[in-house]
Design a protein around this motif. Structure first.
Motif, PDB file in Angstrom:
ATOM      1  N   CYS A   1       0.837  -1.211   0.000  1.00 24.54           N
ATOM      2  CA  CYS A   1       0.000   0.000   0.000  1.00 24.54           C
ATOM      3  C   CYS A   1       0.870   1.258   0.000  1.00 24.54           C
ATOM      4  CB  CYS A   1      -0.925   0.006   1.213  1.00 24.54           C
ATOM      5  SG  CYS A   1      -2.405  -0.985   1.021  1.00 24.54           S
ATOM      6  N   TYR A   2       1.933   1.237   0.784  1.00 23.77           N
ATOM      7  CA  TYR A   2       2.846   2.382   0.787  1.00 23.77           C
ATOM      8  C   TYR A   2       3.442   2.601  -0.597  1.00 23.77           C
ATOM      9  CZ  TYR A   2       7.301   4.760   1.036  1.00 23.77           C
ATOM     10  OH  TYR A   2       8.360   5.583   0.758  1.00 23.77           O
ATOM     11  N   LEU A   3       3.920   1.536  -1.218  1.00 27.84           N
ATOM     12  CA  LEU A   3       4.502   1.660  -2.559  1.00 27.84           C
ATOM     13  C   LEU A   3       3.470   2.196  -3.547  1.00 27.84           C
ATOM     14  CD1 LEU A   3       6.688   1.126  -4.729  1.00 27.84           C
ATOM     15  CD2 LEU A   3       5.798  -1.221  -4.877  1.00 27.84           C
ATOM     16  N   THR A   4       2.237   1.727  -3.456  1.00 36.95           N
ATOM     17  CA  THR A   4       1.201   2.182  -4.374  1.00 36.95           C
ATOM     18  C   THR A   4       0.900   3.662  -4.157  1.00 36.95           C
ATOM     19  OG1 THR A   4       0.272  -0.050  -4.226  1.00 36.95           O
ATOM     20  CG2 THR A   4      -1.067   1.616  -5.318  1.00 36.95           C
ATOM     21  N   GLY A   5       0.900   4.100  -2.908  1.00 34.26           N
ATOM     22  CA  GLY A   5       0.735   5.525  -2.625  1.00 34.26           C
ATOM     23  C   GLY A   5       1.878   6.357  -3.178  1.00 34.26           C
ATOM     24  N   TRP A   6       3.093   5.841  -3.031  1.00 34.21           N
ATOM     25  CA  TRP A   6       4.274   6.533  -3.558  1.00 34.21           C
ATOM     26  C   TRP A   6       4.169   6.702  -5.071  1.00 34.21           C
ATOM     27  CZ3 TRP A   6       8.226   9.018  -1.261  1.00 34.21           C
ATOM     28  CH2 TRP A   6       9.371   9.287  -2.017  1.00 34.21           C
ATOM     29  N   MET A   7       3.702   5.657  -5.757  1.00 36.76           N
ATOM     30  CA  MET A   7       3.546   5.738  -7.207  1.00 36.76           C
ATOM     31  C   MET A   7       2.427   6.700  -7.590  1.00 36.76           C
ATOM     32  SD  MET A   7       4.271   1.841  -8.584  1.00 36.76           S
ATOM     33  CE  MET A   7       3.057   1.032  -7.552  1.00 36.76           C
ATOM     34  N   ALA A   8       1.382   6.762  -6.772  1.00 36.89           N
ATOM     35  CA  ALA A   8       0.298   7.708  -7.046  1.00 36.89           C
ATOM     36  C   ALA A   8       0.793   9.149  -6.933  1.00 36.89           C
ATOM     37  CB  ALA A   8      -0.867   7.464  -6.087  1.00 36.89           C
TER      38      ALA A   8
ATOM     39  N   LYS B   1      -4.199   3.749   4.435  1.00 35.10           N
ATOM     40  CA  LYS B   1      -4.396   2.300   4.541  1.00 35.10           C
ATOM     41  C   LYS B   1      -3.093   1.609   4.952  1.00 35.10           C
ATOM     42  CE  LYS B   1      -7.645   0.422   3.893  1.00 35.10           C
ATOM     43  NZ  LYS B   1      -8.699  -0.067   4.832  1.00 35.10           N
ATOM     44  N   ALA B   2      -1.964   2.099   4.433  1.00 35.60           N
ATOM     45  CA  ALA B   2      -0.666   1.532   4.817  1.00 35.60           C
ATOM     46  C   ALA B   2      -0.414   1.715   6.306  1.00 35.60           C
ATOM     47  CB  ALA B   2       0.454   2.174   4.000  1.00 35.60           C
ATOM     48  N   LEU B   3      -0.750   2.894   6.836  1.00 36.33           N
ATOM     49  CA  LEU B   3      -0.580   3.142   8.272  1.00 36.33           C
ATOM     50  C   LEU B   3      -1.468   2.215   9.093  1.00 36.33           C
ATOM     51  CD1 LEU B   3      -0.491   7.057   8.427  1.00 36.33           C
ATOM     52  CD2 LEU B   3       1.448   5.493   8.716  1.00 36.33           C
ATOM     53  N   GLU B   4      -2.703   2.029   8.641  1.00 36.73           N
ATOM     54  CA  GLU B   4      -3.637   1.154   9.351  1.00 36.73           C
ATOM     55  C   GLU B   4      -3.115  -0.281   9.397  1.00 36.73           C
ATOM     56  OE1 GLU B   4      -8.220  -0.521   8.807  1.00 36.73           O
ATOM     57  OE2 GLU B   4      -7.487   1.119   7.539  1.00 36.73           O
ATOM     58  N   LEU B   5      -2.662  -0.770   8.260  1.00 38.81           N
ATOM     59  CA  LEU B   5      -2.156  -2.142   8.196  1.00 38.81           C
ATOM     60  C   LEU B   5      -0.865  -2.298   8.984  1.00 38.81           C
ATOM     61  CD1 LEU B   5      -2.849  -2.704   4.403  1.00 38.81           C
ATOM     62  CD2 LEU B   5      -3.952  -3.965   6.264  1.00 38.81           C
ATOM     63  N   ALA B   6       0.025  -1.304   8.882  1.00 42.50           N
ATOM     64  CA  ALA B   6       1.292  -1.378   9.622  1.00 42.50           C
ATOM     65  C   ALA B   6       1.044  -1.340  11.121  1.00 42.50           C
ATOM     66  CB  ALA B   6       2.203  -0.226   9.210  1.00 42.50           C
ATOM     67  N   GLY B   7       0.080  -0.531  11.553  1.00 45.34           N
ATOM     68  CA  GLY B   7      -0.253  -0.492  12.975  1.00 45.34           C
ATOM     69  C   GLY B   7      -0.776  -1.832  13.458  1.00 45.34           C
ATOM     70  N   ALA B   8      -1.647  -2.452  12.656  1.00 43.98           N
ATOM     71  CA  ALA B   8      -2.189  -3.762  13.036  1.00 43.98           C
ATOM     72  C   ALA B   8      -1.096  -4.824  13.080  1.00 43.98           C
ATOM     73  CB  ALA B   8      -3.283  -4.163  12.047  1.00 43.98           C
ATOM     74  N   ALA B   9      -0.093  -4.670  12.220  1.00 44.38           N
ATOM     75  CA  ALA B   9       1.019  -5.632  12.171  1.00 44.38           C
ATOM     76  C   ALA B   9       2.123  -5.310  13.159  1.00 44.38           C
ATOM     77  CB  ALA B   9       1.603  -5.664  10.762  1.00 44.38           C
ATOM     78  N   GLU B  10       2.016  -4.177  13.840  1.00 46.30           N
ATOM     79  CA  GLU B  10       3.091  -3.679  14.709  1.00 46.30           C
ATOM     80  C   GLU B  10       4.395  -3.558  13.930  1.00 46.30           C
ATOM     81  OE1 GLU B  10       2.992  -6.530  17.908  1.00 46.30           O
ATOM     82  OE2 GLU B  10       1.558  -5.315  19.038  1.00 46.30           O
ATOM     83  N   ASP B  11       4.276  -3.092  12.690  1.00 45.43           N
ATOM     84  CA  ASP B  11       5.420  -2.933  11.782  1.00 45.43           C
ATOM     85  C   ASP B  11       5.885  -1.482  11.852  1.00 45.43           C
ATOM     86  OD1 ASP B  11       7.179  -2.621   9.674  1.00 45.43           O
ATOM     87  OD2 ASP B  11       5.930  -3.651   8.200  1.00 45.43           O
ATOM     88  N   HIS B  12       6.826  -1.216  12.746  1.00 43.60           N
ATOM     89  CA  HIS B  12       7.275   0.157  12.949  1.00 43.60           C
ATOM     90  C   HIS B  12       8.014   0.700  11.733  1.00 43.60           C
ATOM     91  CE1 HIS B  12       6.658  -1.085  17.197  1.00 43.60           C
ATOM     92  NE2 HIS B  12       6.260   0.153  17.332  1.00 43.60           N
ATOM     93  N   LEU B  13       8.736  -0.151  11.023  1.00 45.98           N
ATOM     94  CA  LEU B  13       9.515   0.304   9.875  1.00 45.98           C
ATOM     95  C   LEU B  13       8.600   0.877   8.784  1.00 45.98           C
ATOM     96  CD1 LEU B  13      12.163   0.582   8.307  1.00 45.98           C
ATOM     97  CD2 LEU B  13      11.855  -1.780   7.535  1.00 45.98           C
ATOM     98  N   THR B  14       7.573   0.116   8.393  1.00 47.84           N
ATOM     99  CA  THR B  14       6.678   0.600   7.347  1.00 47.84           C
ATOM    100  C   THR B  14       5.830   1.761   7.851  1.00 47.84           C
ATOM    101  OG1 THR B  14       6.600  -1.610   6.373  1.00 47.84           O
ATOM    102  CG2 THR B  14       4.908  -0.073   5.681  1.00 47.84           C
ATOM    103  N   PHE B  15       5.459   1.748   9.129  1.00 50.53           N
ATOM    104  CA  PHE B  15       4.701   2.866   9.694  1.00 50.53           C
ATOM    105  C   PHE B  15       5.495   4.165   9.573  1.00 50.53           C
ATOM    106  CE2 PHE B  15       2.809   5.505  12.990  1.00 50.53           C
ATOM    107  CZ  PHE B  15       1.461   5.224  12.883  1.00 50.53           C
TER     108      PHE B  15
ATOM    109  N   ALA C   1       9.826  10.216  15.610  1.00 50.45           N
ATOM    110  CA  ALA C   1       9.443   9.849  16.969  1.00 50.45           C
ATOM    111  C   ALA C   1       8.950   8.415  17.053  1.00 50.45           C
ATOM    112  CB  ALA C   1       8.363  10.793  17.477  1.00 50.45           C
ATOM    113  N   ALA C   2       8.360   7.915  15.970  1.00 51.74           N
ATOM    114  CA  ALA C   2       7.814   6.560  15.968  1.00 51.74           C
ATOM    115  C   ALA C   2       8.875   5.493  15.754  1.00 51.74           C
ATOM    116  CB  ALA C   2       6.738   6.434  14.885  1.00 51.74           C
ATOM    117  N   SER C   3      10.120   5.915  15.523  1.00 48.10           N
ATOM    118  CA  SER C   3      11.186   4.943  15.263  1.00 48.10           C
ATOM    119  C   SER C   3      12.407   5.239  16.131  1.00 48.10           C
ATOM    120  CB  SER C   3      11.574   4.994  13.780  1.00 48.10           C
ATOM    121  OG  SER C   3      12.520   3.993  13.484  1.00 48.10           O
ATOM    122  N   PRO C   4      12.251   5.141  17.460  1.00 52.38           N
ATOM    123  CA  PRO C   4      13.364   5.509  18.346  1.00 52.38           C
ATOM    124  C   PRO C   4      14.572   4.580  18.235  1.00 52.38           C
ATOM    125  CG  PRO C   4      11.613   4.448  19.596  1.00 52.38           C
ATOM    126  CD  PRO C   4      11.084   4.664  18.203  1.00 52.38           C
ATOM    127  N   GLN C   5      14.373   3.347  17.772  1.00 52.87           N
ATOM    128  CA  GLN C   5      15.468   2.387  17.675  1.00 52.87           C
ATOM    129  C   GLN C   5      15.998   2.248  16.251  1.00 52.87           C
ATOM    130  OE1 GLN C   5      16.602   1.215  20.552  1.00 52.87           O
ATOM    131  NE2 GLN C   5      14.944   2.328  21.559  1.00 52.87           N
TER     132      GLN C   5
END
Length: 351
Positions: A115-122, A137-151, A180-184
């Motif tokens: 979703c992030y890539l598709t937004g970038w292309m848009a 949508k990418a933020l929503e999915l990344a939050g559900a996945a606890e994927d800090h990198l993509t978030f 702030a969302a990626s302190p590590q």
């Protein structure tokens, strides 16, 4: 999971689905173990998927990588419809299917990245409202996945969109939120985030803060380059681009030109779309200080790649080039470039 599976339906033209589907399967043929990939895609498309495992996650990851490569080479207008079709026909059924918790989490993360890539292309295509929907949508999915990198990457992408549209304060808030969302964050990610913070701060007139973030990015990039090469597109060329943008916002056009020239020398040859965009921007900066011959030479290089790129941003740069050249058509070099451009740039762009 029902709230997470409505992916990309607003972005699909039914009359194009068969053509896009054929293109998607052509992309799938380039993925290792492609017969298995094609089989899993067909099963998802026909509604036969009841349960997914890590092989389906690998399908999404591999296809995202291939679509990203097409975007780099040919621009978002070619690749984004394929990504949208893949989201609707394959990824959404995967998200609706049963899966063990670790697989579910991995699939959410993979879908977020796509979703992030598709937004970038848009954004590259100039459809900014559509891009924002994909980013959210990418933020929503990344939050559900606890994927800090993509978030964090998505927040940063939203900041890039905002700063390019001239919304500096919004860009600054988004860039700060990404940081702030990626302190590590590791050094390359730190450079990736700080470089964008520098650009946004410079656009809002916070020059001291911009230079501070730029220095952070430079230090982080030195650490990243001294380690093993990492995946990702943020590299010394991208950092030089940010340096050029910061210097331009601060009124140092000559310094900006030097940074953009250095970025062009460092840029990997596979990033054709980026090369057109950045060279056209460099030419505009060169002309702004009266370097007509140098600008024409840089635009001429951009025109070498432009016919192979389907990109709204590239089209915008070509329109700008033709407008800026018109007062200089008595100059032989400018006239030759203008004549060449008129044979390369579509009539709809030259009008």
């Amino acid at each position: 999971m029902e709230g997470l599976v409505d992916l990309g339906r607003y972005d699909m033209d039914p009359s194009r689905r068969s053509v896009i589907g054929a293109g998607l399967f052509s992309v799938a043929l380039t993925v290792p173990n492609w017969p298995d990939v094609v089989g899993r895609m067909e099963a998802a498309h026909t509604g036969q998927v009841q349960r997914v495992g890590m092989p389906e996650v690998h399908v999404v990851t591999a296809m995202t990588e291939r679509i990203s490569e097409l975007d780099d080479q040919f621009g978002g207008r070619h690749a984004r419809p394929m990504a949208a079709a893949f989201l609707v026909n394959t990824v959404a059924p995967y998200l609706r299917a049963d899966a063990p918790p670790p697989v579910r989490k991995a699939m959410l993360s993979a879908a977020s990245d796509l979703c992030y890539l598709t937004g970038w292309m848009a954004v590259d295509e100039g459809t900014h409202g559509v891009a924002q929907q994909y980013y959210l949508k990418a933020l929503e999915l990344a939050g559900a996945a606890e994927d800090h990198l993509t978030f964090c990457t998505t927040l940063r992408g939203m900041s890039v969109q905002a700063v390019d549209l001239g919304h500096g304060r919004q860009a600054m808030r988004l860039a700060d939120a990404a940081s702030a969302a990626s302190p590590q964050a590791g050094p390359r990610m730190r450079a990736f985030l700080a470089g964008q913070q520098a650009h946004a701060a410079a656009q809002t007139g916070e020059h001291g803060r911009a230079l501070k973030h730029l220095r952070e990015a430079e230090v982080a990039m030195e650490k990243a380059e001294s380690q093993a090469k990492a995946l990702g597109s943020y590299d010394p060329a991208a950092l030089q681009y940010h340096s050029g943008q910061v210097r331009y916002e601060m009124g140092d056009t000559r310094g900006a030109i030097e940074a953009l020239q250095q970025a062009d020398r460092l840029r990997d040859g596979v990033f054709r779309r980026t090369r057109v965009h950045k060279r056209a921007l460099l030419a505009e900066r060169q002309l702004s200080i009266g370097h007509l011959e140098a600008a024409c030479a840089t635009w001429d290089q951009a025109l070498d790649d432009y016919p192979l790129v389907q990109s709204g941003r590239a089209d915008d740069h070509m329109r700008t080039m033709l407008t800026l050249l018109r007062p200089h058509l008595r100059n032989r070099t400018a006239r030759a470039l203008h004549e060449r451009a008129c044979t390369v740039v579509p009539v709809t762009q030259t009008a």
